[in-house]
Scaffold this active site. Structure first.
Site, PDB file in Angstrom:
ATOM      1  N   HIS A  79      -5.258   1.017   0.966  1.00  0.00           N
ATOM      2  CA  HIS A  79      -6.591   0.415   0.876  1.00  0.00           C
ATOM      3  C   HIS A  79      -7.452   1.051   1.970  1.00  0.00           C
ATOM      4  CE1 HIS A  79      -3.928  -2.644  -0.950  1.00  0.00           C
ATOM      5  NE2 HIS A  79      -4.977  -3.115  -1.577  1.00  0.00           N
TER       6      HIS A  79
ATOM      7  N   SER B 172      -8.800   3.216   9.422  1.00  0.00           N
ATOM      8  CA  SER B 172      -7.427   3.723   9.489  1.00  0.00           C
ATOM      9  C   SER B 172      -7.313   5.183   9.053  1.00  0.00           C
ATOM     10  CB  SER B 172      -6.501   2.839   8.648  1.00  0.00           C
ATOM     11  OG  SER B 172      -6.471   1.522   9.152  1.00  0.00           O
TER      12      SER B 172
ATOM     13  N   HIS C 292      -5.241  -0.993  14.732  1.00  0.00           N
ATOM     14  CA  HIS C 292      -5.281   0.432  15.022  1.00  0.00           C
ATOM     15  C   HIS C 292      -4.529   0.783  16.304  1.00  0.00           C
ATOM     16  CE1 HIS C 292      -9.046   0.464  12.328  1.00  0.00           C
ATOM     17  NE2 HIS C 292      -7.978   0.802  11.633  1.00  0.00           N
TER      18      HIS C 292
ATOM     19  N   ASP D 190      -3.563  -2.653   3.633  1.00  0.00           N
ATOM     20  CA  ASP D 190      -4.639  -3.345   4.357  1.00  0.00           C
ATOM     21  C   ASP D 190      -5.705  -3.816   3.369  1.00  0.00           C
ATOM     22  OD1 ASP D 190      -6.483  -4.188   6.211  1.00  0.00           O
ATOM     23  OD2 ASP D 190      -7.013  -2.189   6.903  1.00  0.00           O
TER      24      ASP D 190
ATOM     25  N   ASP E 270      -5.263   2.031  -8.461  1.00  0.00           N
ATOM     26  CA  ASP E 270      -4.826   0.702  -8.072  1.00  0.00           C
ATOM     27  C   ASP E 270      -3.882   0.841  -6.878  1.00  0.00           C
ATOM     28  OD1 ASP E 270      -4.299  -2.309  -8.784  1.00  0.00           O
ATOM     29  OD2 ASP E 270      -2.326  -1.385  -8.504  1.00  0.00           O
ATOM     30  N   ALA E 271      -4.133   0.069  -5.835  1.00  0.00           N
ATOM     31  CA  ALA E 271      -3.387   0.238  -4.593  1.00  0.00           C
ATOM     32  C   ALA E 271      -1.896  -0.006  -4.765  1.00  0.00           C
ATOM     33  CB  ALA E 271      -3.947  -0.698  -3.528  1.00  0.00           C
TER      34      ALA E 271
ATOM     35  N   GLU F 105      -8.422   4.593  -2.288  1.00  0.00           N
ATOM     36  CA  GLU F 105      -9.478   3.581  -2.299  1.00  0.00           C
ATOM     37  C   GLU F 105      -9.942   3.400  -3.734  1.00  0.00           C
ATOM     38  OE1 GLU F 105     -11.807   0.742  -2.032  1.00  0.00           O
ATOM     39  OE2 GLU F 105     -10.722   1.307  -0.192  1.00  0.00           O
TER      40      GLU F 105
END
Length: 280
Positions: free
Chosen positions: A41, A101, A18, A164, A143-144, A119
């Site tokens: 994510h 984040s 971060h 992430d 789906d990411a 997410e």
């Protein structure tokens, strides 16, 4: 490795991730043109450091709480981002809540910027929508890796993709490598940040070799090793791959990394934060 955000909120990896995200976005904002910030994510967005999951590991004591005890002004921007979600809390007790984040990125938005969060986990996505209510963030449950490719290039002139994952899948690194290659073909000038945990140097070196073979010209690797030598079978630190980092960011990086290393070094260890260009 299964790395669910809620169990590790505020640990040393979050501090580095971060802190560098804040510095990166602010460097990009030296130009007025709009940015789209994409978090593939996103997790829950906000974490109770005294809650059951974070409390079970207690990792914040070796991360954010160390930074709040360390008064180096180079870490002020990071501390301010955490403090922003702890308004009204007793400062003497340290932060009670930790921003993921999504909340960190939302604080950085200018009127012309956009924030896209994703997410896949249904319960986390539900929580995320509640946490981000009142912000201009768009929240997806997809789906990411499909979303990553679908969202680039963004509609704004510039953007940042933050990747992430929890690294629950054994083929996670291979999936990231393939998706990064495809995304870079679509959006060669885009900025991408990929976070990963470190367990042992030899295993990670293999993945770095595969990424180097992609031939991406401007590809920075930052690694934070907590201990002076590998500690077998445990979490040893974390790193970031950053595609197309801006010049203002890379120029300011050395003193910021040293401030983080000094604040986070475990007792009896100096630790190290290294940078390496995989391509130029």
């Amino acid at each position: 490795m299964n790395y669910r955000h809620s169990f590790h909120a505020g640990n040393s990896a979050d501090v580095v991730k971060h802190g560098l995200l804040i510095a990166l976005v602010r460097a990009l904002q030296h130009k007025d043109s709009a940015l789209t910030l994409i978090d593939t994510h996103a997790g829950c967005g906000l974490y109770d450091l005294n809650g059951e999951e974070a409390g079970r590991t207690g990792e914040c004591t070796q991360g954010v709480l160390r930074v709040f005890a360390d008064r180096d002004p180079l870490l002020d921007d990071y501390r301010a981002a955490v403090q922003a979600v702890n308004v009204g809390a007793d400062a003497g007790e340290g932060p009670q809540l930790y921003p993921g984040s999504p909340k960190v990125l939302a604080q950085l938005l200018r009127p012309q910027d956009a924030l896209i969060l994703n997410e896949k986990h249904p319960e986390d996505a539900y929580t995320l929508r509640g946490v981000m209510r009142g912000t201009p963030a768009a929240v997806h449950q997809r789906d990411a890796y499909e979303l990553w490719l679908a969202m680039v290039p963004p509609r704004t002139p510039r953007g940042v993709v933050v990747v992430d994952p929890p690294y629950e899948q054994t083929d996670e690194r291979a999936t990231i490598t393939a998706t990064l290659a495809a995304a870079h073909r679509k959006w060669a000038h885009g900025v991408t940040v990929i976070w990963y945990p470190l367990k042992e140097r030899s295993t990670h070196a293999q993945w770095k070799h595969q990424l180097r073979k992609l031939g991406i010209p401007k590809f920075l690797n930052v690694e934070h090793w907590l201990y002076d030598s590998d500690q077998p079978g445990i979490y040893n630190g974390a790193g970031l791959f950053i595609v197309n980092p801006p010049y203002a960011f890379t120029q300011a990086l050395p003193p910021l990394l040293e401030a983080m290393r000094a604040a986070l070094a475990p007792e009896g260890h100096r630790g190290e934060i290294t940078t390496d260009w995989l391509g130029k």
